[in-house]
Design a protein around this motif. Structure first.
Motif, short mmCIF file in Angstrom:
data_model
loop_
_atom_site.label_atom_id
_atom_site.label_comp_id
_atom_site.label_asym_id
_atom_site.label_seq_id
_atom_site.Cartn_x
_atom_site.Cartn_y
_atom_site.Cartn_z
N VAL A 49 3.08 14.66 3.70
CA VAL A 49 3.18 13.21 3.91
C VAL A 49 1.82 12.70 4.36
N ALA A 53 -2.34 4.92 4.62
CA ALA A 53 -2.16 4.46 3.25
C ALA A 53 -3.35 4.86 2.37
N ASP A 188 8.83 15.16 -7.97
CA ASP A 188 9.49 13.87 -8.14
C ASP A 188 9.43 13.51 -9.61
N ASN A 192 3.58 10.39 -7.36
CA ASN A 192 2.45 9.52 -7.02
C ASN A 192 1.12 10.26 -7.05
N SER A 221 -4.39 11.11 -6.16
CA SER A 221 -3.39 10.04 -6.28
C SER A 221 -3.52 9.38 -7.65
N ILE A 225 -0.49 4.82 -2.37
CA ILE A 225 0.53 5.54 -1.63
C ILE A 225 0.61 4.93 -0.23
N GLU A 226 1.79 4.59 0.20
CA GLU A 226 1.96 3.96 1.51
C GLU A 226 1.84 4.99 2.63
N GLU A 229 4.32 8.03 3.35
CA GLU A 229 4.98 8.34 2.08
C GLU A 229 4.67 9.79 1.70
N GLU A 230 5.65 10.47 1.14
CA GLU A 230 5.44 11.84 0.71
C GLU A 230 4.55 11.91 -0.52
#
Length: 419
Positions: A49, A53, A188, A192, A221, A225-226, A229-230
């Motif tokens: 994580v 950001a 996922d 991301n 990335s 990505i926040e 966030e994972e």
């Protein structure tokens, strides 16, 4: 490793000893300079994580040298009689170099494995075969010090956590284990981040210990990505596949289902009015089956200069799939047939065939853009590269320049090419 619904547990310090607790949450700074927290992620086990950001696509999230690796041979990737062989070679290195404890924290841990972890039952045959290969390769003295159960658990941990990496300087792929951070990257269906080839010296046949001569894992990335966030990647070779196809692949190795995406329905869509044309659907199924088998033979044959008639058969049958007009242009089989036929036509280097190929490449780009999690998705590289090549041979310099520019943007942003 994305171990959906796996129980948290800890690695043993010694064979048969009481496990030492491993923190459920701790922070690291990846070699890319990004602060990352390793923590339990609901339904997945441990994950990575980001602490703050990430606003710029292409940001290096982490770099990690392999703890152990092996170069993949043609027997590992084409018609492999022993698909577990590469995994076994990585395990052999860890045990022979007495560095197997680097993998103790990876899921399934020894405690999970001993308690009957579901992946143990799901991969029983591969585990048994891999453990036998490892045992046979170890020295007599080393073999006597490692219980069979520990070897079996190590084989499964390597199988589920290793990455296949490419050296951008050329040469074969390697299967490598990155236990510090890379092994905790979860899957996922709309990730991301992406694993990119990390510049390193030519990879030796096998080795480990974080050597500069071995492969490195680099993760970047592909969209903002926040904070908290994972970081996720995909475990799939291609994201342009239907929900049932993704689930089948993920279940086969990782024993969890795919997650639904907004575009999933379009990937199984038939042309309106043709949904009940069973005769045409049957012809598409037969043609697609024949085409895929022939294409695989063509790829395998190309490695040994023995492609024979396979490329022609594949091209004819993929053309038949498209010609039936049953599949919507977004259907996963339509996309596959389009890209494979475009590849085969481009390989002819005929200006006429490449003009046809260019149209197919551009159809594939248009169909796939809504599916990718980002315009930077690496699978687009093959489409843009193919379109640029076909356009050049066909004499369409405007299209060639456009697709070359698109390819260059993706590669420079993600570090596939020098800026």
């Amino acid at each position: 490793m994305d171990e959906r619904a796996a129980a948290a547990s800890s690695p043993p310090t010694d064979s048969g000893a009481t496990p030492t607790p491993t923190p459920d949450k701790f922070s690291l700074v990846g070699d890319g300079g990004v602060s990352i927290t390793v923590q339990q992620v609901a339904g997945k086990g441990r994950g990575l994580v980001v602490a703050t950001a990430i606003t710029t696509p292409g940001t290096v999230l982490l770099r990690e040298p392999a703890a152990a690796w092996t170069v993949l041979t043609s027997a590992d990737v084409v018609g492999a009689a022993d698909p577990i062989a590469a995994t076994a070679r990585v395990a052999v290195y860890l045990l022979s170099s007495n560095t197997e404890r680097l993998a103790d924290h990876l899921e399934p841990t020894f405690a999970e494995f001993s308690a009957g972890h579901r992946a143990r039952a799901g991969h029983a045959d591969d585990i048994a075969r891999g453990a036998t290969l490892v045992t046979d390769a170890l020295s007599v003295d080393r073999r006597a010090t490692v219980p069979r159960l520990e070897i079996e658990r190590l084989v499964l941990a390597v199988m589920l956590n290793a990455h296949s990496v490419v050296n951008p300087r050329g040469g074969p792929k390697a299967q490598a284990l990155f236990p510090r951070m890379g092994a905790m990257l979860n899957h996922d269906d709309c990730p991301n981040a992406v694993v990119v080839p990390c510049r390193s010296p030519p990879i030796e046949a096998s080795g480990g210990g974080g050597s500069q001569a071995g492969p490195w894992l680099e993760v970047r990335s592909i969209r903002p990505i926040e904070a908290a966030e994972e970081v996720t990647i995909t475990y799939l070779d291609s994201l342009y596949s239907s929900f049932p196809e993704r689930t089948e692949v993920l279940q086969q190795k990782y024993l969890f289902d795919a997650t639904a995406r907004p575009t999933d329905a379009s990937l199984e869509l038939l042309v309106p009015g043709r949904e009940t044309d069973n005769a045409a659907i049957d012809r598409v199924v037969r043609a697609n089956t024949t085409a895929c088998a022939a294409y695989d033979r063509a790829v395998a044959g190309a490695l040994f200069g023995e492609a024979g008639s396979a490329p022609k058969i594949a091209a004819q049958q993929y053309a038949a799939v498209l010609r039936e007009g049953v599949l919507a242009t977004t259907h996963a089989w339509h996309y596959n047939a389009t890209t494979k036929l475009a590849t085969l036509l481009t390989q002819t280097k005929s200006p006429v065939m490449c003009e046809r190929a260019l149209a197919l490449w551009e159809d594939a780009i248009a169909a796939s853009n809504p599916v990718w999690p980002s315009p930077l998705w690496p699978e687009r590289r093959d489409l843009e590269r193919g379109a640029a090549a076909a356009a050049r041979i066909a004499g369409n310099t405007v299209a060639a320049d456009h697709h070359t520019a698109e390819l260059s943007h993706i590669e420079k942003t993600l570090g596939f090419a020098p800026p």
